[in-house]
Design a protein around this motif. Sequence first.
Motif, PDB file in Angstrom:
ATOM      1  N   PHE A 261      -3.314 -12.954   4.813  1.00 14.95           N
ATOM      2  CA  PHE A 261      -2.201 -12.992   4.121  1.00 14.95           C
ATOM      3  C   PHE A 261      -1.859 -11.663   3.371  1.00 14.95           C
ATOM      4  O   PHE A 261      -2.698 -10.640   3.661  1.00 14.95           O
ATOM      5  CB  PHE A 261      -2.682 -13.772   2.786  1.00 14.95           C
ATOM      6  CG  PHE A 261      -3.187 -15.098   3.039  1.00 14.95           C
ATOM      7  CD1 PHE A 261      -1.900 -16.301   3.498  1.00 14.95           C
ATOM      8  CD2 PHE A 261      -4.437 -15.659   2.746  1.00 14.95           C
ATOM      9  CE1 PHE A 261      -2.441 -17.316   3.485  1.00 14.95           C
ATOM     10  CE2 PHE A 261      -4.940 -16.973   2.981  1.00 14.95           C
ATOM     11  CZ  PHE A 261      -3.884 -17.828   3.214  1.00 14.95           C
ATOM     12  N   SER A 262      -0.589 -11.582   3.031  1.00 14.59           N
ATOM     13  CA  SER A 262      -0.036 -10.379   2.615  1.00 14.59           C
ATOM     14  C   SER A 262       1.079 -10.769   1.404  1.00 14.59           C
ATOM     15  O   SER A 262       1.584 -11.919   1.554  1.00 14.59           O
ATOM     16  CB  SER A 262       0.569  -9.634   3.697  1.00 14.59           C
ATOM     17  OG  SER A 262       1.002  -8.127   3.063  1.00 14.59           O
ATOM     18  N   GLU A 263       1.306  -9.684   0.565  1.00 15.17           N
ATOM     19  CA  GLU A 263       2.292 -10.115  -0.667  1.00 15.17           C
ATOM     20  C   GLU A 263       3.195  -9.049  -0.337  1.00 15.17           C
ATOM     21  O   GLU A 263       2.916  -7.994  -0.424  1.00 15.17           O
ATOM     22  CB  GLU A 263       1.747 -10.173  -1.919  1.00 15.17           C
ATOM     23  CG  GLU A 263       2.698 -10.461  -2.930  1.00 15.17           C
ATOM     24  CD  GLU A 263       2.357 -10.457  -4.447  1.00 15.17           C
ATOM     25  OE1 GLU A 263       2.930 -11.041  -5.016  1.00 15.17           O
ATOM     26  OE2 GLU A 263       1.162  -9.996  -4.623  1.00 15.17           O
ATOM     27  N   ILE A 264       4.486  -9.551   0.215  1.00 10.99           N
ATOM     28  CA  ILE A 264       5.509  -8.532   0.632  1.00 10.99           C
ATOM     29  C   ILE A 264       6.869  -8.943  -0.522  1.00 10.99           C
ATOM     30  O   ILE A 264       7.240 -10.090  -0.349  1.00 10.99           O
ATOM     31  CB  ILE A 264       5.925  -8.722   2.050  1.00 10.99           C
ATOM     32  CG1 ILE A 264       4.816  -8.464   2.999  1.00 10.99           C
ATOM     33  CG2 ILE A 264       7.057  -7.713   2.412  1.00 10.99           C
ATOM     34  CD1 ILE A 264       4.952  -8.726   4.392  1.00 10.99           C
ATOM     35  N   ASN A 265       6.868  -8.017  -1.043  1.00 14.36           N
ATOM     36  CA  ASN A 265       8.224  -8.099  -2.084  1.00 14.36           C
ATOM     37  C   ASN A 265       8.003  -9.351  -3.036  1.00 14.36           C
ATOM     38  O   ASN A 265       8.857  -9.970  -3.117  1.00 14.36           O
ATOM     39  CB  ASN A 265       9.580  -8.190  -1.402  1.00 14.36           C
ATOM     40  CG  ASN A 265       9.779  -7.009  -0.681  1.00 14.36           C
ATOM     41  OD1 ASN A 265       9.555  -5.900  -1.225  1.00 14.36           O
ATOM     42  ND2 ASN A 265      10.689  -7.119   0.331  1.00 14.36           N
ATOM     43  N   GLY A 266       6.659  -9.634  -3.477  1.00 17.78           N
ATOM     44  CA  GLY A 266       6.488 -10.636  -4.332  1.00 17.78           C
ATOM     45  C   GLY A 266       6.344 -11.955  -3.563  1.00 17.78           C
ATOM     46  O   GLY A 266       6.016 -13.151  -4.398  1.00 17.78           O
TER      47      GLY A 266
END
Length: 197
Positions: free
Chosen positions: A95-100
Amino acid sequence: MEKAKFKYSAQEGILELEGSEEFVSKHFESLTDLIRIISRHVVVEQHQHANARETSEAVINASVSSEAKEEKNSQTSQTVADVQKEGIAQYPNYFSEINGNLKIVSNIPGTSVKSKMTNAAILFCYGSKLLGDEMVASKDIRVVCEEHGCLDSPNFSKVFSDRTTFLSDGVKGGNKNIKLTFQGEKKARELLESAQS
């Protein structure tokens, strides 16, 4: 047959199991994850035993300015956000959080398009829950399937027909909000653990 008992109190919210040892053990295992999640989000305050302490605390609380209360709320919100980010930080390979927005940054496991769509939905719902979003719009899951090349448009909505894994609300044929059941969360953890080993 021996009787067993389990009692839990998140500041007297109390969850109690009583019955045969087999019954309590079986349900205790399924509830431990729930208890961990609840414990992360519930602030347990110390019980005050003396009335004098309670009275002085009430006077102090009444004199706290609205600015101090706003600052405390801001700090609490920040703490919740940190816990949620820490949740997906446990799975940096997935998982990653990219631009919210939550992104799945690994290949989706599965041997068929249907199993990959199902696993994409399970993982995305679980990652969203780790970020604090219990319900996920089916259109967002559809985007994940498109990004990972595992979208079978005519059969997409059938993925959510497994009521042991998904709970959904919405209109038939329209956009739905999807949530994982406890069994679905267990499947998500199994997928993540198998990918890490």
